[in-house]
Motif scaffolding. Structure first.
Motif, PDB file in Angstrom:
ATOM      1  N   GLU A 261      43.801   5.510  92.244  1.00 11.26           N
ATOM      2  CA  GLU A 261      45.183   5.563  92.737  1.00 11.26           C
ATOM      3  C   GLU A 261      45.934   6.732  92.087  1.00 11.26           C
ATOM      4  O   GLU A 261      46.738   7.404  92.732  1.00 11.26           O
TER       5      GLU A 261
ATOM      6  N   GLU B 122      46.830  -0.980 101.988  1.00 11.21           N
ATOM      7  CA  GLU B 122      45.995   0.184 102.333  1.00 11.21           C
ATOM      8  C   GLU B 122      45.679   0.184 103.826  1.00 11.21           C
ATOM      9  O   GLU B 122      45.629   1.234 104.464  1.00 11.21           O
TER      10      GLU B 122
ATOM     11  N   GLU C 290      51.284   4.624  96.403  1.00 13.77           N
ATOM     12  CA  GLU C 290      50.040   4.704  95.626  1.00 13.77           C
ATOM     13  C   GLU C 290      50.353   4.760  94.124  1.00 13.77           C
ATOM     14  O   GLU C 290      49.597   4.235  93.307  1.00 13.77           O
TER      15      GLU C 290
ATOM     16  N   GLU D 250      45.019   9.864  93.795  1.00 13.01           N
ATOM     17  CA  GLU D 250      45.574   9.899  95.146  1.00 13.01           C
ATOM     18  C   GLU D 250      47.060  10.309  95.116  1.00 13.01           C
ATOM     19  O   GLU D 250      47.482  11.185  95.864  1.00 13.01           O
TER      20      GLU D 250
ATOM     21  N   TYR E 264      38.904  -2.736  97.715  1.00 10.44           N
ATOM     22  CA  TYR E 264      39.719  -3.809  97.115  1.00 10.44           C
ATOM     23  C   TYR E 264      39.344  -5.175  97.686  1.00 10.44           C
ATOM     24  O   TYR E 264      39.421  -6.183  96.985  1.00 10.44           O
TER      25      TYR E 264
ATOM     26  N   HIS F 169      50.712   1.304  93.179  1.00  5.97           N
ATOM     27  CA  HIS F 169      49.376   0.681  93.080  1.00  5.97           C
ATOM     28  C   HIS F 169      48.720   1.049  91.744  1.00  5.97           C
ATOM     29  O   HIS F 169      48.090   0.223  91.102  1.00  5.97           O
TER      30      HIS F 169
HETATM   31 FE   LIG Z   1      46.649   2.442  96.951  1.00  6.05          FE
END
Ligand SMILES: [Fe+2]
Ligand SMILES: [Fe+2]
Length: 204
Positions: free
Chosen positions: A98, A54, A132, A101, A28, A135
């Protein structure tokens, strides 16, 4: 019964999570630099904001490994090689990563931790999975705006835009090419609802 931590799968999963979070942060940050080079300051800030979170996730996971200090932990893991130059590709890949995850990786890690008797660590995986998820939603939102060519365009002529440089507010279907107050380029403008600390209804 709780398994010995240093012999557990949870120990390896914490190291995998730490590796994954460090990489997310780096990806990122690199995406933020690309956004900056292309004058999309709103996207740059969004990538940095997420990257910093993060970094905090990495810290949380790393600190849980303190009982293994001095050990070298070998792990096998899979990590995304999403090296893109286009912001649209970066947003889309980030949203997908994301999603994976929060929907696969951390629920698996939480399940394993619970099975091994590490309920606090399982709870940490669950809580970070929820972040997440947020995100994922953030990247997905920007990915769709980008794809539709609506990042800085609105169907409403009364959309409210805010200059991230000086705070100037502009209403219209798109932000001005240059901010009339500070001269910042259009890429500094975001919808007011997207800007930190400035949501319209927060003072009422
Ligand atoms: Fe994330
Ligand atoms: Fe994270």
């Amino acid at each position: 019964m709780q398994k010995k931590f240093c012999e557990s799968e949870t120990k390896s999963n914490l190291m995998r999570a730490f590796a994954g979070e460090c990489q997310s942060r780096q990806r990122y940050y690199q995406a933020a630099l690309i956004a900056q080079q292309q004058n999309y300051v709103g996207l740059e800030r969004m990538f940095r904001f997420t990257a910093d979170q993060e970094e905090r996730h990495a810290k949380q996971f790393f600190e849980l490994l303190k009982d293994c200090s001095g050990e070298t932990i070998e792990i096998a893991g899979s990590f995304p090689a999403s090296v893109y130059a286009e912001l649209g590709d970066l947003l889309k890949a980030s949203a997908e990563e994301e999603y994976h995850e929060f929907s696969v990786v951390y629920p698996d890690f939480a399940g394993a931790a619970r099975e091994e008797g590490f309920t606090d660590i399982a709870a940490k995986f669950d809580m970070i999975a929820k972040i997440e998820d947020s995100h994922h939603k953030r990247f997905d939102y920007y990915s769709k705006l980008w794809e539709q060519g609506m990042l800085q365009r609105s169907e409403s002529t009364e959309e409210v835009w805010l200059c991230l440089n000086c705070g100037h507010i502009h209403a219209g279907s798109e932000p001005p090419r240059d901010c009339p107050v500070c001269g910042a380029k259009q890429g500094y403008f975001v919808r007011r609802a997207e800007a930190p600390f400035t949501a319209e209804n927060m003072y009422s």
